[in-house]
Design an enzyme around this catalytic site. Structure first.
Site, short mmCIF file in Angstrom:
data_model
loop_
_atom_site.label_atom_id
_atom_site.label_comp_id
_atom_site.label_asym_id
_atom_site.label_seq_id
_atom_site.Cartn_x
_atom_site.Cartn_y
_atom_site.Cartn_z
N TYR A 609 101.86 49.39 55.22
CA TYR A 609 103.14 49.31 55.80
C TYR A 609 104.04 48.11 56.09
CZ TYR A 609 105.41 51.36 60.02
OH TYR A 609 106.37 52.46 60.53
N ASP A 706 104.58 40.20 54.35
CA ASP A 706 104.73 40.85 56.11
C ASP A 706 103.83 40.39 57.13
OD1 ASP A 706 105.03 42.34 57.84
OD2 ASP A 706 104.95 43.79 56.81
N LYS A 734 107.26 41.43 67.09
CA LYS A 734 106.17 41.55 67.37
C LYS A 734 105.71 40.06 68.44
CE LYS A 734 103.93 45.28 65.23
NZ LYS A 734 103.54 46.32 65.55
N1 PLP Z 1 105.06 45.20 59.14
C1 PLP Z 1 103.68 45.66 59.45
C2 PLP Z 1 102.67 45.12 59.11
C3 PLP Z 1 103.73 46.70 61.04
O1 PLP Z 1 102.19 46.93 61.36
C4 PLP Z 1 105.01 46.80 61.48
C5 PLP Z 1 104.91 47.94 62.81
O2 PLP Z 1 103.46 48.16 63.15
C6 PLP Z 1 106.15 47.15 60.62
C7 PLP Z 1 106.31 46.17 59.93
C8 PLP Z 1 106.87 47.46 61.71
O3 PLP Z 1 107.57 46.29 62.64
P1 PLP Z 1 108.58 47.43 63.88
O4 PLP Z 1 106.75 48.65 64.73
O5 PLP Z 1 108.71 46.79 64.56
O6 PLP Z 1 109.36 48.07 63.29
#
Ligand code: PLP
Length: 910
Positions: A609, A706, A734
């Site tokens: 994700y 990511d 985060k």
């Molecule tokens: N990438 C990963 C691996 C994530 O777990 C998340 C969110 O949980 C995101 C991107 C997206 O981040 P945000 O919720 O701050 O937009």
């Protein structure tokens, strides 16, 4: 044990429904020379003609009414099918299960078809063995029993001992069977074609086309090499299963005519009365195994009659004979589950729509009578799922539904028919083992277990025990639903929380909800709060920054400082762009990659994700499609732009095949984006990461990590610092915002500078990536981020502590699970951990999700709350520096008590 069981008479009842879509069953069609085929077909035609006439006369002479006459007819039919050969014996085997087609005595007439068919002669056996093994039997085995332990329609089984002393079962294809199967199926095909041409009534069933599809499947049963592969696949699917066993094969010793596998000493399926295990539990186990194959693995035994089953000690079930195996795609499984889901909820209109989508390949044929069809099918569904639940059988329902579809001028699919055949046989066996079994109740229990839908009884219990604990949260949620689409983060999509909390305040590792309940938190706000809630370092920084005035869209010192800390953590020469969230960071990185490479497409990994953008959610976690090796991209949300989905190459993490696919499509790929340490694994595959980097570098594709979750959480920097493999671009979020919304892209200057102006406005628009964000790098967020990063940089012991805490807690949890004897996978490292309730450890994310006991996962979240622990439902769990030893001990104890209660409440019984 039975050899291989060709489809026939009552199976033909099903075959006549077959539609034109492929059965997707992998079997080889053993070739015969044209001359031999012609000779065999002539002989077969003579045999069919002669025996059909013979039995017809006997039937006409002995015709009568009443029970005795019916029994006589059953005996005649048995003799007839036996004479007709392997293709027809399958019908007898279906009739020999308690499928509801015949009475008990009539059924008994066909039970000998499971294992008491005539074997080949000793001389023929010796010849097949000699040819197949390439050496005399005496050389291959230290002992060999010439009397078979079981004889089926296609093969017979002998007990032997390998020179190393291992007892084995040697399955040998009977001499001449291959030729007969090929010839009789060839002949049958011709007869069906003639029938098709001559009878108008028959024509609409399109039988020849369907039979042509099934033919390779039927004849392919004789290829033991193919069967060995199928058996190994089923064994893999059930590895570590508590009571289902599939004998291990000795693949090196197998050939086209011979399959050698471990010898399992167990009670034959047809002798079930000798099994010392409660019948209802045994029947439930069988049903569970059959359903598991269909709904989870999508790879099911088409032929699970008693001859293909055995029972070991303590109710162990042994599954044999993988001559006929059906396969369902991800989409089939999705459609099937969504159909049952609607039935469980009693939403008949939706169920009709889903049934049609799942099983009717040419739904346009229903158009002329669409509304009548929908109303009648809804009645059938209601009758089976609502009214007849005490005597429910999948087959009876399938039968009625099939008839109805046919009456409206359409067909059900081949896969549906194979499924029906499997369930007809399987549920027949289950009813034989326990005539009082309530198939629907068990099926319902099964669908409950693997869908988040809570049974009425469970809902009630949770309302009582959890709902009452949080009345203020619940009423706040109800009230907010009038004006806020998502009253809480959890109450939104696919698996909404039944009891979302509203938190009044949070401090350290705990929070307090609106009702005054205190919980030890295992969510860390899904990631940002690595130091715990309200840590003095970011709190002070935020207060000071707010007092200085929130500055955004104009430079501020904290923004510059935050960027410098991030750049320094990712190596000399790194450059940074700040954003407001992880989603934005990934979007920026993708645009940069496209601008940099001039290519359009994106490679991403199934189950990863990357935020809620169109690209970030393709095949991310709700839904997958295509084959495991070569997944099809699929949108995970309505409203997703189709071209984005189509421009995605979906890969599998850790699989060499993914590297080959990247290489093959390199020319169009701008980048490959992935979670280097996927949340569900809480681990990384260093070799794979390195190879991925090499393949991409060779082909001018950018690698984007990511690290929105893992960045500055698993290490100062990210998972790439643990793995020692550097991507071209890293996405962060985060932790770097110190608890406030934030994201960042960091990477090699040469790449990231594609987002920097050229000072030539025309060149900028042509060649540079524009990235914006009014609040990106705002002074309050940046100040909080700077404070937290500096704290982490100066206190590396935080990371050591998080590692130790995670190791301790996961070890404790595993020990509790072992103590309670439940299937439970606890995975975790570096503060990230997850729990799934499943006996298996599937390789691919799609299988992990499907096979896991989701209902138990949801329930665990609620049981833990009763013990003062908040676990995010169906989400990875996270620890913070604030979790003290005492708190973790409480979490461990709460986990032990919760699963103890769940065991008592029947969450793991089968
Ligand atoms: N990438 C990963 C691996 C994530 O777990 C998340 C969110 O949980 C995101 C991107 C997206 O981040 P945000 O919720 O701050 O937009």
């Amino acid at each position: 044990m039975e050899g291989h069981s060709p489809l026939s008479v009552s199976a033909r009842k099903l075959e006549s429904n077959l539609s034109g879509d492929p059965a997707r069953i992998s079997v080889a069609d053993p070739g015969l020379s044209r001359l031999r085929l012609a000779a065999a077909a002539v002989a077969e035609a003579g045999r069919i003609g002669w025996w059909s006439a013979f039995y017809l006369v006997r039937f006409l002479l002995g015709r009568g009414r009443g029970r005795d006459a019916r029994l006589r007819t059953a005996a005649l039919l048995r003799g007839y099918l036996l004479r007709m050969g392997p293709l027809y014996i399958k019908a007898g085997q279906v009739l020999g299960t308690q499928s509801g087609l015949l009475s008990k005595q009539e059924t008994d007439e066909f039970r000998s078809f499971f294992s008491e068919l005539p074997p080949m002669s000793d001389a023929a056996l010796r010849k097949v063995l000699r040819n197949g093994l390439g050496a005399p039997v005496e050389q291959m085995f230290s002992s060999f029993e010439w009397t078979p332990v079981a004889v089926g329609s296609v093969a017979q089984v002998h007990r032997a001992v390998l020179p190393e002393g291992d007892p084995v079962a040697v399955k040998v294809v009977k001499a001449g069977v291959r030729a007969r199967l090929v010839a009789s199926s060839w002949l049958l095909e011709k007869l069906l074609r003639i029938g098709h041409l001559m009878s108008r009534r028959l024509r609409k069933y399109e039988v020849p086309a369907h039979f042509a599809e099934l033919r390779p499947l039927l004849t392919g049963q004789c290829d033991m090499r193919q069967e060995e592969l199928r058996q190994a696949e089923v064994a893999q699917n059930f590895s570590n299963h508590p009571y289902l066993r599939v004998p291990r094969t000795h693949d090196r010793l197998c050939g086209p005519d011979i399959l050698i596998m471990e010898y399992v000493d167990a009670i034959r399926g047809q002798d079930v009365e000798l099994v010392d295990f409660p019948r209802p539990a045994l029947a439930a186990r069988l049903q569970d195994v059959f359903y598991c194959m269909v709904y989870f693995h999508g790879f099911f035994h088409v032929d699970p009659h008693p001859g293909n089953l055995m029972f070991g000690a303590d109710g162990e079930v042994v599954l044999l004979d993988f001559g006929l195996v059906g396969r369902l795609s991800e989409d089939d499984k999705w459609n099937l589950s969504s159909f049952y889901y609607a039935c469980v909820l009693g939403q008949w209109e939706l169920a009709v729509e889903r049934f049609t989508r799942a099983f009717v390949p040419q739904p346009r044929r229903l158009a002329p009578t669409q509304s009548r069809y929908a109303a009648e099918l809804a009645d059938v569904l209601r009758a089976h799922f609502e009214r007849q639940t005490d005597r429910w059988s999948t087959m009876a329902f399938f039968d009625d539904a099939t008839r109805l579809v046919r009456a409206h001028g359409a067909r059900v699919s081949t896969r549906f028919s194979l499924l029906a055949l499997s369930l007809l046989t399987g549920e027949g066996v289950v009813s034989q083992v326990d005539p009082d079994i309530d198939i629907w109740r068990n099926a319902r229990r099964f669908t409950d277990r693997f869908s988040p839908y809570l049974s009425e009884e469970l809902k009630e219990r949770f309302e009582r025990e959890i709902g009452r604990q949080v009345p203020n949260s619940m009423s706040a949620r109800r009230e907010a639903a009038n004006y806020l689409v998502a009253p809480t983060h959890l109450d939104r999509f696919v698996l909404p929380s039944a009891f979302p909390l509203v938190v009044r305040e949070a401090s350290g590792a705990k929070f307090l909800d609106l009702d005054g309940n205190e919980y030890i938190d295992l969510s860390c706000g899904y990631g940002p709060h690595v130091l715990g809630y309200a840590h003095p370092v970011p709190v002070q920084a935020i207060q000071d920054a707010a007092a200085r005035g929130a500055v955004n869209a104009i430079g501020n010192p904290s923004e510059l400082q935050l960027a410098r800390h991030i750049a320094e953590a990712f190596g000399t020469g790194s450059k940074v762009i700040l954003s407001n969230s992880g989603t934005e960071a990934v979007q920026m990185a993708l645009r940069i990659a496209r601008a940099y490479t001039g290519r359009q497409r994106v490679g991403k990994f199934e189950g990863h994700y990357h935020g809620f953008s169109d690209q970030g959610t393709v095949s991310s976690w709700f839904r997958y499609s295509g084959s495991p090796d070569s997944p099809e991209p699929i949108a995970n949300s309505a409203g997703t732009q189709r071209s984005v989905v189509a421009d995605t190459l979906v890969l599998q993490y850790g699989e060499a095949n993914s590297l080959a696919r990247i290489e093959a499509q390199a020319a169009s790929l701008a980048c490959v984006v992935l979670e280097p340490m996927p949340a569900a694994l809480a681990d990384f595959d260093e070799t794979f990461l390195r190879e991925l980097k090499n393949v991409c570098a060779r082909n001018g594709i950018l690698v984007i990590y990511d690290e929105v979750v893992t960045g500055f959480r698993v290490h100062y920097g990210g998972a790439q610092h643990l793995a020692g493999v550097e991507p071209d671009i890293t996405c962060l979020g985060k932790v770097i915002g110190g608890g406030l919304p934030c994201g960042a892209v960091v990477g090699r200057a040469e790449v990231i500078d594609i987002a920097r102006t050229t000072q030539d406005p025309f060149l900028d628009v042509d060649s540079r990536a524009f990235v914006g964000g009014t609040m990106s790098g705002n002074s309050i967020t940046a100040a909080a981020g700077v404070a937290v990063l500096e704290h982490l940089r100066d206190h590396p012991e935080v990371y050591t502590g998080l590692r130790q805490k995670t190791a301790w807690l996961t070890k404790e949890m595993k020990a509790h699970a072992v103590e309670h004897g439940i299937p439970c996978n606890v995975k975790g490292s570096h503060s990230v951990f997850s729990i799934t309730f499943d006996y298996a450890s599937p390789r691919l994310v799609r299988d992990r999700l499907v096979g896991s006991n989701i209902k138990a996962n949801l329930a665990l979240a609620y049981y833990l709350r009763k013990h003062g622990v908040y676990m995010p439902e169906l989400h990875t769990m996270l620890l913070s520096d604030a979790h003290s030893e005492t708190e973790l001990e409480k979490v461990s104890k709460a986990f032990g008590s919760s699963i103890g209660e769940m065991v008592e409440n029947g969450f793991f019984t089968s």
